[in-house]
Design a protein around this motif. Structure first.
Motif, short mmCIF file in Angstrom:
data_model
loop_
_atom_site.label_atom_id
_atom_site.label_comp_id
_atom_site.label_asym_id
_atom_site.label_seq_id
_atom_site.Cartn_x
_atom_site.Cartn_y
_atom_site.Cartn_z
N LYS A 106 8.66 -0.79 1.15
CA LYS A 106 8.17 -0.35 -0.15
C LYS A 106 9.09 0.69 -0.75
N THR A 107 9.02 0.79 -2.08
CA THR A 107 9.71 1.87 -2.77
C THR A 107 8.92 3.15 -2.59
N ALA A 108 9.48 4.26 -3.07
CA ALA A 108 8.80 5.55 -2.95
C ALA A 108 7.51 5.60 -3.75
N THR A 109 7.36 4.70 -4.73
CA THR A 109 6.13 4.67 -5.53
C THR A 109 5.14 3.64 -5.01
N GLY A 110 5.43 3.04 -3.84
CA GLY A 110 4.47 2.15 -3.22
C GLY A 110 4.58 0.69 -3.61
N LYS A 111 5.62 0.32 -4.35
CA LYS A 111 5.79 -1.08 -4.72
C LYS A 111 6.44 -1.85 -3.57
N VAL A 112 5.91 -3.03 -3.27
CA VAL A 112 6.48 -3.85 -2.21
C VAL A 112 7.85 -4.36 -2.63
N GLN A 113 8.83 -4.20 -1.77
CA GLN A 113 10.20 -4.65 -2.05
C GLN A 113 10.37 -6.10 -1.57
N LEU A 131 -5.38 5.49 -12.65
CA LEU A 131 -5.03 5.05 -11.31
C LEU A 131 -4.04 3.90 -11.41
N LEU A 132 -3.42 3.59 -10.29
CA LEU A 132 -2.65 2.36 -10.14
C LEU A 132 -3.44 1.45 -9.21
N GLY A 133 -3.07 0.18 -9.18
CA GLY A 133 -3.80 -0.76 -8.35
C GLY A 133 -3.93 -0.31 -6.91
N ALA A 134 -2.82 0.20 -6.34
CA ALA A 134 -2.84 0.62 -4.94
C ALA A 134 -3.74 1.83 -4.74
N THR A 135 -3.64 2.82 -5.63
CA THR A 135 -4.47 4.02 -5.46
C THR A 135 -5.95 3.70 -5.65
N ALA A 136 -6.24 2.79 -6.57
CA ALA A 136 -7.64 2.36 -6.74
C ALA A 136 -8.17 1.75 -5.45
N GLY A 137 -7.34 0.92 -4.82
CA GLY A 137 -7.73 0.30 -3.57
C GLY A 137 -8.00 1.31 -2.47
N PHE A 138 -7.15 2.34 -2.38
CA PHE A 138 -7.35 3.39 -1.37
C PHE A 138 -8.68 4.11 -1.58
N ILE A 139 -9.01 4.38 -2.83
CA ILE A 139 -10.26 5.08 -3.15
C ILE A 139 -11.46 4.22 -2.77
N LEU A 140 -11.39 2.94 -3.10
CA LEU A 140 -12.51 2.05 -2.83
C LEU A 140 -12.69 1.78 -1.34
N HIS A 141 -11.65 2.06 -0.54
CA HIS A 141 -11.77 1.90 0.91
C HIS A 141 -12.36 3.13 1.58
N GLN A 142 -12.58 4.20 0.83
CA GLN A 142 -13.24 5.37 1.40
C GLN A 142 -14.71 5.03 1.71
N PRO A 143 -15.28 5.63 2.73
CA PRO A 143 -16.68 5.33 3.07
C PRO A 143 -17.62 5.68 1.92
N PRO A 144 -18.56 4.82 1.59
CA PRO A 144 -19.56 5.14 0.55
C PRO A 144 -20.38 6.36 0.97
N GLY A 145 -20.86 7.09 -0.03
CA GLY A 145 -21.67 8.27 0.26
C GLY A 145 -22.76 8.46 -0.77
N PRO A 146 -23.70 9.33 -0.50
CA PRO A 146 -24.84 9.52 -1.40
C PRO A 146 -24.46 10.18 -2.73
#
Length: 533
Positions: free
Chosen positions: A506-513, A268-283
């Motif tokens: 942001k760039t196309a890869t999600g980096k803040v410009q 993962l990259l930092g941003a994608t990890a963050g998106f995953i962790l923001h998903q609702p927790p589940g059983p």
């Protein structure tokens, strides 16, 4: 495991595939989210037939062909076929449009591109500005799109109907591909990547996450970048293990994909990890086989959540660039949240130096990360069409990454920030990333960027400015944010300006410009110093 993995003269992913096709032709290799699948034998056969297909279209060894495609089995066939032919693949980010796409097509002088039909409109929109482009190989239906008359439009073939091909393969020093850097502070530069360089990414990954025959890789990052293509998919060819690749990253599908395909390792990259962790927790958060995640940067709060919520045993990190490979890797069982890892000393040298003098700095002191290879062709061969930039980056026989970092006595390296994003104020270097982490933890803030703006005090160097994206419905007060954040920051790092924005550039890869934000200056911003006065 590839039998020649310790022989740099045989660092060729196409050779690794050929060995696997001979040894285990029916073993599954690649499955994609669109229903495609390839065994090692099928992948090898398709790559040979694709090499012949490209050759009949006029592509020669060393010739450049663009690949403008989404992740999937067809991407792998195009990449491996061009590699087997000895051609140079120019990987084009699928988010590129208009001037960004034109720059890369013109800079690399492409006359042939393989394109997914869904992306064809982006090419036709700039057709008049890329006169060298003549052959367009389309995957999928064109839906009666009006295409330039000068183009030779070729349909992607059915490989079962193509003749076999048995031409010679490439050498490790041959240029396998060109990947363009993000270009946050100017036009992107094409990185010339030898075959050995491409293979070395996967060799490092195998060592870092300790891949074995029991592993399965999940690839959700784009294959037009080195992480997805070489650190992950390339590693599976060297290790002889299966992979599942998603067409595009999806945070909502991440866990279900991992569970369904019983994958054990992913990046993962930092941003994608963050998106995953923001998903609702589940059983079912712990109902999976995932044992290791390689993420960069590895934020402490992210690692804690992957351990606690998902039960992932090992979170590791690393540091690298398209130009320099991955010279710094984490280690299984030795996680240090926030740090990149240790030098892969078998293949690289790394040091921290004063960015002005290139002199090595003492342990623990922040400076520029410099890298050089220990093995032939395990590094970029230069920037395409930019010899001056190549020489500039290679001054004093070290490659200058432009990244700030520290190295401890035991060799542990921590990436701090891009040097040009390090703010200098009151004689101190300030990491924009570190400021952002503090502010992002405040309530009501969706995203934040910290960057330097010129000080109005002679000799004052920079002031710190924040651009903030509020969460939906949040009512924020800029002065309160600055006051609260300042309580958690060193005095020299306290922000002076804050501006609310709808979105960060942001760039196309999600980096803040940040360069774009700096150019906008302080117009429309709250000046807390003026307010206080």
């Amino acid at each position: 495991m590839y039998s020649e993995i310790h022989n740099p003269r045989r660092w060729l992913l196409t050779a690794a595939l050929q060995e696997l096709a001979t040894r285990s032709p029916d073993a599954p290799w690649l499955t994609d989210s669109e229903g495609g699948s390839l065994s090692f034998g099928q992948a090898h056969t398709n790559s040979l037939r694709a090499a012949g297909f490209f050759e009949r279209l006029g592509v020669r060894r060393g010739g450049r062909v663009g690949v403008f495609m989404f992740n999937g089995c067809e991407f792998a066939t195009a990449w491996l076929g061009l590699g087997r032919l000895g051609a140079t693949t120019v990987f084009l980010n699928t988010e590129l449009r208009a001037s960004f796409l034109r720059h890369q097509l013109v800079d690399s002088a492409l006359n042939c591109v393989v394109v997914d039909a869904e992306l064809l409109e982006a090419l036709t929109a700039i057709a008049d500005e890329v006169p060298d482009l003549r052959t367009v190989i389309v995957i999928g239906a064109t839906h009666h799109q009006k295409l330039p008359a000068r183009w030779e439009v070729v349909a992607w073939p059915d490989w079962t109907q193509q003749p076999d091909w048995s031409g010679p393969g490439p050498a490790p020093e041959d240029i396998a591909c060109i990947m363009y850097t993000s270009g946050t502070s100017g036009p992107s530069k094409g990185v010339l990547m030898p075959h050995a360089h491409c293979a070395l990414y996967g060799i490092g990954a195998i060592k870092c996450v300790e891949l074995t025959a029991r592993d399965r890789y999940y690839v959700c990052l784009p294959l037009f970048h080195a992480n997805g293509l070489f650190m992950q998919l390339g590693a599976t060819l060297l290790a002889g293990i299966p992979a599942f690749v998603r067409r595009r990253f999806s945070a909502s599908s991440w866990l279900s994909d991992i569970r369904e395909h019983r994958v054990t390792v992913t990046n993962l990259l930092g941003a994608t990890a963050g998106f995953i962790l923001h998903q609702p927790p589940g059983p079912q958060d712990r109902d999976h086989c995932l044992r290791a995640v390689l993420t960069a940067p590895n934020l402490a709060q992210h690692e804690a959540q992957f351990h606690e919520r998902f039960g992932v045993k090992d979170i590791v990190s690393g540091f690298g660039m398209t130009e320099v490979n991955i010279p710094i890797w984490g280690r299984i069982g030795r996680s240090v949240p926030g740090a990149a890892g240790w030098t892969h000393e078998e293949h690289f040298e790394v040091r921290i130096a004063d960015p002005e003098t290139d002199e090595t700095l003492p342990a623990g002191q922040m400076g520029e990360i410099l890298v050089r290879p220990r093995v032939p062709f395990g590094f970029m061969a230069g920037y395409f069409n930019a010899p001056a930039k190549t020489v500039e980056a290679w001054r004093n026989l070290w490659f200058h990454t432009g990244d700030a970092g520290t190295m401890q006595e035991d060799g542990l390296v921590t990436f701090v920030d891009r040097i040009k994003d390090c703010i200098r104020r009151r004689g101190e270097n300030i990491s924009a990333t570190e400021v952002e982490e503090v502010v992002a933890a405040l309530p009501g803030i969706e995203e934040v960027a910290a960057y330097a703006v010129p000080s109005d005090v002679p000799g004052g160097e920079d002031e710190v400015m924040l651009a903030l994206v509020p969460k939906t419905g949040a009512q924020l007060d800029g002065a309160d944010i600055l006051r609260t954040a300042s309580a958690h920051l060193p005095r020299f790092a306290k922000p002076r300006f804050v501006k609310f924005v709808d979105a960060l550039p942001k760039t196309a890869t999600g980096k803040v410009q940040r360069a774009v934000l700096r150019k906008q200056g302080i117009e429309g911003a709250l000046d807390v110093q003026s307010k206080a006065g």
